[in-house]
Write a protein that holds these residues in place. Sequence first.
Motif, PDB file in Angstrom:
ATOM      1  N   PHE A 207       2.750   2.983  -6.029  1.00  0.00           N
ATOM      2  CA  PHE A 207       3.926   2.199  -5.640  1.00  0.00           C
ATOM      3  C   PHE A 207       3.596   1.212  -4.519  1.00  0.00           C
ATOM      4  O   PHE A 207       4.079   0.073  -4.516  1.00  0.00           O
ATOM      5  CB  PHE A 207       5.045   3.135  -5.196  1.00  0.00           C
ATOM      6  CG  PHE A 207       5.615   3.976  -6.307  1.00  0.00           C
ATOM      7  CD1 PHE A 207       5.701   3.483  -7.605  1.00  0.00           C
ATOM      8  CD2 PHE A 207       6.061   5.270  -6.066  1.00  0.00           C
ATOM      9  CE1 PHE A 207       6.220   4.256  -8.636  1.00  0.00           C
ATOM     10  CE2 PHE A 207       6.585   6.042  -7.085  1.00  0.00           C
ATOM     11  CZ  PHE A 207       6.659   5.540  -8.378  1.00  0.00           C
TER      12      PHE A 207
ATOM     13  N   HIS B 156       1.805  -1.771  -6.050  1.00  0.00           N
ATOM     14  CA  HIS B 156       2.726  -2.667  -6.741  1.00  0.00           C
ATOM     15  C   HIS B 156       3.512  -3.523  -5.742  1.00  0.00           C
ATOM     16  O   HIS B 156       3.733  -4.717  -5.963  1.00  0.00           O
ATOM     17  CB  HIS B 156       3.711  -1.859  -7.603  1.00  0.00           C
ATOM     18  CG  HIS B 156       3.157  -1.476  -8.932  1.00  0.00           C
ATOM     19  ND1 HIS B 156       2.500  -0.281  -9.168  1.00  0.00           N
ATOM     20  CD2 HIS B 156       3.138  -2.146 -10.128  1.00  0.00           C
ATOM     21  CE1 HIS B 156       2.109  -0.212 -10.422  1.00  0.00           C
ATOM     22  NE2 HIS B 156       2.487  -1.336 -11.038  1.00  0.00           N
TER      23      HIS B 156
ATOM     24  N   ALA C  11       9.414  -1.006  -6.962  1.00  0.00           N
ATOM     25  CA  ALA C  11       8.356  -0.169  -6.381  1.00  0.00           C
ATOM     26  C   ALA C  11       8.831   0.492  -5.096  1.00  0.00           C
ATOM     27  O   ALA C  11       8.572   1.681  -4.864  1.00  0.00           O
ATOM     28  CB  ALA C  11       7.109  -1.018  -6.120  1.00  0.00           C
TER      29      ALA C  11
END
Length: 430
Positions: free
Chosen positions: A382, A385, A399
């Motif tokens: 995450f 991203h 994200a």
Amino acid sequence: MGRWICCLCSRVADSLMLLLVLALSCNPSTAATASPSAPHIKPSYSFGRTFLGLDKCNACIGTSICKKFFKEEIRFDTWLSSHLKLPPSYLLSYSGNYTDDAKSWRLVDITRLTSKYRHDRADKRICTSLLKTKTCSLERALRRTHRFQKWLRAKRLTPDLVQGLSSPMLRCPSQRLLDRIVRRYAEVPDAGSIYMDHLTDRDKLRLLYTLSVNSHPILLQIFPDVEGWPFPRYLGSCGRLVVSASTRPLRDFYDAAPEVAADLALQLLAVLRSMGTNDLNYFFYFTHVDAGTFGVFSNGHLFIRDASTLGIIDKEEGSQMIDGQQEYKDIFSCLTVDCQSAFVSCNSIREKHSLIMVCQELLPKLLKGKFLQPVQEKIDSFLQHCADGLTDDQGVNEAVAKLAELLKPLRSCDSRFAYRYPDCKYSDKY
């Protein structure tokens, strides 16, 4: 006859005085009692105007808290030493203690607007460029400038008066923001008006100088913590030193326990969210973040520790800077930065600008290797991203939302997090 009596009285008085002196000299204990005791000298700081920067006023921040320095109600030593030795003058910040009653003390941060080297270089530049001398009266030199003469004539702080200043806060100024600066300027006793009638010439120069060098203390004044803004409390200034509530920099928590790291990461995301969406419709963005940008209070609450790189866009009024005004340069534009530095266009600032920087620079250091698999792998994904979302705001939002949901159950609820404890025992909100 009267003359003879006066002479006789005089001789008797002299004889009595002589007897008294002889009696005291023969009785050491009496003499010691009569002698005044030596005064007890209390150790104190050898404060100089140079250390505080008072010798540079009114090319300084202000004098609102000077009395506390001289009354020793602000001390630089964190352990309240009786030796009261001053720290080196070349440091950018100091840890200190502050009291209102001489009994209870609280930690404070004492900081300079910029490094001593940059201050000295800027002072020299003022003298050489304005008066063609190596040293000079900074106030006299700055008073002669075209910009300050405009400030003296102005009734209201308008965008043209701050054009070309290097502070990110003033790159996209609105009249509403500038009115807020004047109305809440804490270095004058009778603030409250959007008009500058209550500011003396000295006050105007101090405000202009502070905005030119570092807008951090101004941001703390106009967006106070008591109104819910994520900044430490502004306590005052003296010369070129600012005093505010103490926080530990985020870098001190890079090795913290996983539950502490998760809590701080969630707070960091919440602060950035509030900076983009708030009741006053100001959009705050960072031009730079590092390990000292954010800080943590003793109760575990995270705040913005250094606001010097914080820019503001007024979503309600927009920027009222006329085209070409950002490129205007004078001595006030170059006090701490290179005069050739290019300004970032107000229209180029994206909504997720700060979030991406935090995902790139801070969160990986705070969350790296803290959790077991597969949780750690998801967190890293995450973050990547978010950090890569240079052209996709929606992808950054998704994200960050997933990261927050993943981190929430990883926090704990105990006294280490006093800012939300014991409320967290009874509500999922905390």
